[in-house]
Design an enzyme around this catalytic site. Sequence first.
Site, PDB file in Angstrom:
ATOM      1  N   HIS A 132       0.801  -1.233   0.000  1.00  0.00           N
ATOM      2  CA  HIS A 132       0.000   0.000   0.000  1.00  0.00           C
ATOM      3  C   HIS A 132       0.827   1.272   0.000  1.00  0.00           C
ATOM      4  O   HIS A 132       0.267   2.355   0.179  1.00  0.00           O
ATOM      5  CB  HIS A 132      -0.916   0.049   1.225  1.00  0.00           C
ATOM      6  CG  HIS A 132      -1.985  -0.997   1.250  1.00  0.00           C
ATOM      7  ND1 HIS A 132      -3.259  -0.788   0.774  1.00  0.00           N
ATOM      8  CD2 HIS A 132      -1.964  -2.271   1.683  1.00  0.00           C
ATOM      9  CE1 HIS A 132      -3.984  -1.879   0.926  1.00  0.00           C
ATOM     10  NE2 HIS A 132      -3.217  -2.805   1.481  1.00  0.00           N
ATOM     11  N   LYS A 165      -8.801  13.757   4.517  1.00  0.00           N
ATOM     12  CA  LYS A 165      -7.924  12.576   4.511  1.00  0.00           C
ATOM     13  C   LYS A 165      -6.917  12.783   5.635  1.00  0.00           C
ATOM     14  O   LYS A 165      -6.876  13.864   6.240  1.00  0.00           O
ATOM     15  CB  LYS A 165      -7.187  12.467   3.172  1.00  0.00           C
ATOM     16  CG  LYS A 165      -6.504  13.782   2.735  1.00  0.00           C
ATOM     17  CD  LYS A 165      -5.816  13.673   1.386  1.00  0.00           C
ATOM     18  CE  LYS A 165      -6.742  13.734   0.211  1.00  0.00           C
ATOM     19  NZ  LYS A 165      -6.599  12.634  -0.710  1.00  0.00           N
ATOM     20  N   ARG A 166      -6.091  11.770   5.953  1.00  0.00           N
ATOM     21  CA  ARG A 166      -5.048  11.988   6.946  1.00  0.00           C
ATOM     22  C   ARG A 166      -4.187  13.191   6.553  1.00  0.00           C
ATOM     23  O   ARG A 166      -4.006  13.487   5.373  1.00  0.00           O
ATOM     24  CB  ARG A 166      -4.179  10.731   7.068  1.00  0.00           C
ATOM     25  CG  ARG A 166      -4.861   9.580   7.774  1.00  0.00           C
ATOM     26  CD  ARG A 166      -5.204   9.920   9.222  1.00  0.00           C
ATOM     27  NE  ARG A 166      -4.019   9.950  10.048  1.00  0.00           N
ATOM     28  CZ  ARG A 166      -3.731   9.075  11.003  1.00  0.00           C
ATOM     29  NH1 ARG A 166      -4.586   8.103  11.286  1.00  0.00           N
ATOM     30  NH2 ARG A 166      -2.635   9.166  11.711  1.00  0.00           N
ATOM     31  N   LYS A 226       0.520  14.608   1.076  1.00  0.00           N
ATOM     32  CA  LYS A 226      -0.841  14.864   0.589  1.00  0.00           C
ATOM     33  C   LYS A 226      -1.074  16.360   0.324  1.00  0.00           C
ATOM     34  O   LYS A 226      -2.049  16.745  -0.294  1.00  0.00           O
ATOM     35  CB  LYS A 226      -1.864  14.328   1.588  1.00  0.00           C
ATOM     36  CG  LYS A 226      -1.812  12.792   1.748  1.00  0.00           C
ATOM     37  CD  LYS A 226      -2.808  12.322   2.791  1.00  0.00           C
ATOM     38  CE  LYS A 226      -2.665  10.855   3.178  1.00  0.00           C
ATOM     39  NZ  LYS A 226      -3.261   9.927   2.199  1.00  0.00           N
ATOM     40  N   THR A 262      -8.631   6.431  -1.912  1.00  0.00           N
ATOM     41  CA  THR A 262      -9.969   5.876  -2.087  1.00  0.00           C
ATOM     42  C   THR A 262     -10.998   6.978  -1.839  1.00  0.00           C
ATOM     43  O   THR A 262     -12.106   6.922  -2.368  1.00  0.00           O
ATOM     44  CB  THR A 262     -10.222   4.700  -1.126  1.00  0.00           C
ATOM     45  OG1 THR A 262      -9.769   5.070   0.178  1.00  0.00           O
ATOM     46  CG2 THR A 262      -9.480   3.466  -1.580  1.00  0.00           C
ATOM     47  N   LYS A 291     -14.709   8.105  -3.603  1.00  0.00           N
ATOM     48  CA  LYS A 291     -15.957   8.376  -2.879  1.00  0.00           C
ATOM     49  C   LYS A 291     -16.506   9.755  -3.233  1.00  0.00           C
ATOM     50  O   LYS A 291     -17.718   9.938  -3.388  1.00  0.00           O
ATOM     51  CB  LYS A 291     -15.724   8.258  -1.365  1.00  0.00           C
ATOM     52  CG  LYS A 291     -15.360   6.825  -0.934  1.00  0.00           C
ATOM     53  CD  LYS A 291     -14.705   6.768   0.453  1.00  0.00           C
ATOM     54  CE  LYS A 291     -14.027   5.423   0.667  1.00  0.00           C
ATOM     55  NZ  LYS A 291     -13.080   5.437   1.813  1.00  0.00           N
TER      56      LYS A 291
HETATM   57  C1  Z16 Z   1      -2.683   3.386   4.731  1.00  0.00           C
HETATM   58  O1  Z16 Z   1      -3.935   3.786   5.038  1.00  0.00           O
HETATM   59  C2  Z16 Z   1      -2.226   3.394   3.418  1.00  0.00           C
HETATM   60  C3  Z16 Z   1      -0.950   2.980   3.165  1.00  0.00           C
HETATM   61  C4  Z16 Z   1      -0.125   2.556   4.197  1.00  0.00           C
HETATM   62  O2  Z16 Z   1       1.115   2.155   3.937  1.00  0.00           O
HETATM   63  C5  Z16 Z   1      -0.566   2.533   5.502  1.00  0.00           C
HETATM   64  C6  Z16 Z   1      -1.838   2.949   5.755  1.00  0.00           C
HETATM   65 CL1  Z16 Z   1      -2.435   2.921   7.364  1.00  0.00          CL
HETATM   66  C7  Z16 Z   1      -3.169   3.822   2.327  1.00  0.00           C
HETATM   67  C8  Z16 Z   1      -2.506   4.562   1.172  1.00  0.00           C
HETATM   68  O3  Z16 Z   1      -1.818   5.695   1.647  1.00  0.00           O
HETATM   69  C9  Z16 Z   1      -3.590   4.974   0.176  1.00  0.00           C
HETATM   70  O4  Z16 Z   1      -3.018   5.586  -0.960  1.00  0.00           O
HETATM   71  C10 Z16 Z   1      -4.401   3.767  -0.267  1.00  0.00           C
HETATM   72  O5  Z16 Z   1      -5.511   4.170  -1.025  1.00  0.00           O
HETATM   73  C11 Z16 Z   1      -4.898   2.995   0.940  1.00  0.00           C
HETATM   74  O6  Z16 Z   1      -3.833   2.665   1.809  1.00  0.00           O
HETATM   75  C12 Z16 Z   1      -5.591   1.703   0.545  1.00  0.00           C
HETATM   76  O7  Z16 Z   1      -4.826   0.983  -0.379  1.00  0.00           O
END
Ligand code: Z16
Length: 831
Positions: free
Chosen positions: A374, A565-566, A571, A673, A677
């Site tokens: 991810h 978002k976070r 970002k 994601t 949405k």
């Molecule tokens: C996270 O939410 C994501 C990546 C990661 O290494 C750790 C956490 Cl907690 C996120 C990505 O930043 C995001 O781009 C992606 O859409 C999401 O994971 C689901 O794949």
Amino acid sequence: MPARKQSSGTVPPGPEHTRTGLSAETLRQAFLDNLFYIQGRFPEIATDDDRYQALSYTVRDRLLHRWVRTIQAYKERDPRTVCYLSAEYLPGPHLANNLLSLGIVDATREALRGLGLDLDAILDHEEEPGLGNGGLGRLAACFMDSLATLEIPAIGYGIRYEYGIFDQKIQDGWQVETSDTWLHYGNPWEVRRPGICYDVRIGGRTEHVTDEHGRLRVHWRHADLFRGVAYDTPVAGYGVETVNLLRLWRAEAAEDFDFTVFNQGDYVGAVMRKVRSETISKVLYPNDEADSGKRLRLLQQYFFVSCSLQDMLRIFATTGRPLAEFHAKFAAQLNDTHPTIAVAELMRLLVDEHGLDWDEAWQATRHTFAYTNHTLLPEALEKWPLPLFADVLPRHLEIVYEINRRFLDDMRLRYPDDPARIARLSIIDETPPKYVRMAHLASVGGHAINGVAALHTRLLGTTVLKDFHDIWPDKFQNKTNGVTPRRFLMLANPGLADLLTEALGDGWTRDLERLRGLEGLADDPAFQDRWRQAKLIRKAALAERLRAGQGNAIDPASLFDIQAKRIHEYKRQHLNLLHVVTLYNRLKHAPDADVPARTVLFGGKAAPGYAMAKLIIKLINAVAEVVNRDPDMRDRLKVVFVPDYNVKVAQSVYPAADLSEQISTAGMEASGTGNMKFSLNGALTIGTLDGANVEIREAVGPDNFFLFGLDADEAVRTRAAGYRPYALYERDPELRAAVDLIAGGHFAHGDAGLFRPLVDHLLGRDDYLLLADYRAYVDCQDRVADAWRDPARWTRMAILNVARMGRFSSDRAIAEYCRDIWNVAPARVDG
Ligand code: Z16
């Protein structure tokens, strides 16, 4: 109400309909019954919580029947089962979603109305399980929804954190964290299963002995013992009978803990040790990008993985099949590297505990696991310092060494003269103090590796996992993320959902590609009117929520420009702020300028230890304070920080957005994601060519997407060519004015020191290339404003966005995982 078939013998005796019936009248009776017998209340003295609990138990009863039938069907048919291993889940509030899945929203509303109660008020009372940080945990929850809806046998395994992600308060503009007490009122959605529990050992040392058959055996003389107890939450598919299982582990003391031997009569000390056992599942680590080096974090990972694998082995034993066929029964997905210790743990269980030989066990292990990556951020790739790993998991270290020895032997045959490559591939990073690289273990120990968007998968294969891509190109796959249309459209935006159903029929709820039927309506003035009405209702609702919560008056007619978002430097919430300050400067210099009214909203949590992210929150609130009380800005520019962004808040934010900010530095956001949405709810995106933005733009059409900025390759080249942000600052007067205003203390009551770290970073290093993208971003925002002035054009673009977002359903993503990685098929549960 027709009674359900009793033939299976699973429906308990008694007035059966009060626990299964779906009519308003039965629901009303069941609600009153639960209010009395579970809460010990009658309507006149019931509290909000009593009503919430009574309604939740009413719904839970109805789920349990389907749940039991689902388990029976799986037992009879023995299908291959998906085990989703994830340290995080962010399901959001359960009650409304379960009403939706069961198809009883209207009946429940009617039942409550008959009692003078308002369903929405009751729904609002739920405390959501915040058992995740952000996108990764929410993705796991969307996947659980789609697995059940597609009738795929699946178990989600994870940790039942007693404290989820912290609650965010804003004090004097700063983020303040308070602990999340989601279990305070009890949790009606979980079933504790004291009988489903496993011992988990840690520490100590290993002994290698030869048994009576001359076989080499390893005994793990552990130092500590814990117990994991299962807590099950039903996950109902939408419009189907399937109810799958989310099984979360809580850590407790092992019952056979020997007081006398270990504590020599120190009774109280022994009890204290028991209490300490519970700390393993006590709290979620609040960092969205890794946090390696923390012993408790490694314990959490090992704890839930060991319980889950032991549980899978227990289930497997009931099939009577030989252990070497384990992988034929289970497809286990590693959601990031967090559960990757599973590779070594399954080897240990099969070899040490069940006596398989290494090759058989390795065959089963490799065919069981697949790994989803991810992130490409180097600081987020988990690696455990060897001394820590050896101390907590001495036997697993031996197993990792053995896996690595065999793997590197193969690689040396393949690359006889390339020791540097061998060192790069190794599961062990030899830089002192040495580390175990979890992404390498996951890549070697599974049969597939996937990224979460096309660009991300390409970059994965050419950068962080390039050496693995060279040896196993076929192992790499792309699985672009998706989101569930049930929660994020039907629940979050009922007005728009009704409009869609009116136009298209209700097939889109389970086949999102059908939204394409909207294309023909994009220019229809009457349909456009209704579209704008639906949007306005959600905007007014959000405005009302914010007014009630924080006393912020915002105008629903203004352009709602939202970044939620976070908070993270990559970002680039602060790029958004540079635009806000630029608008502010323009309006200050030309107070009569004809600019459309904009409300810029931000939401998101910062990791508590991430000082720069917290400073960005402070800057957002500082700019808001100045902008919102400046009479020159009146009705033209407003800035709002929405506190405590979580799934519930998100559900009221996405439908209210006109403009979705997806402005990360290209190459940094794996997928995103939220981008999906927002767009699915009819917001237009302003974004970079990053993550899934690339595919969203392709899908909705370049004319319906506001693109700006460097692409991922250009970003790499810009940095390589000796990037000098200061030169850009000197050259662009609007940029200079915006930065100077922040640097000079204009938003800090004259304190020029407050935002110094942020400004210094931008002018000196600017790792995330804000200044490189500033001009393109601001010019693009001007194009947004132009488009907004023409409502027919804007609405057409919004409709086309929704019409073309079908691909981004998590149903599509899950169908691809099933076909390409898991090799699993639906197992229908009959009603
Ligand atoms: C996270 O939410 C994501 C990546 C990661 O290494 C750790 C956490 Cl907690 C996120 C990505 O930043 C995001 O781009 C992606 O859409 C999401 O994971 C689901 O794949």
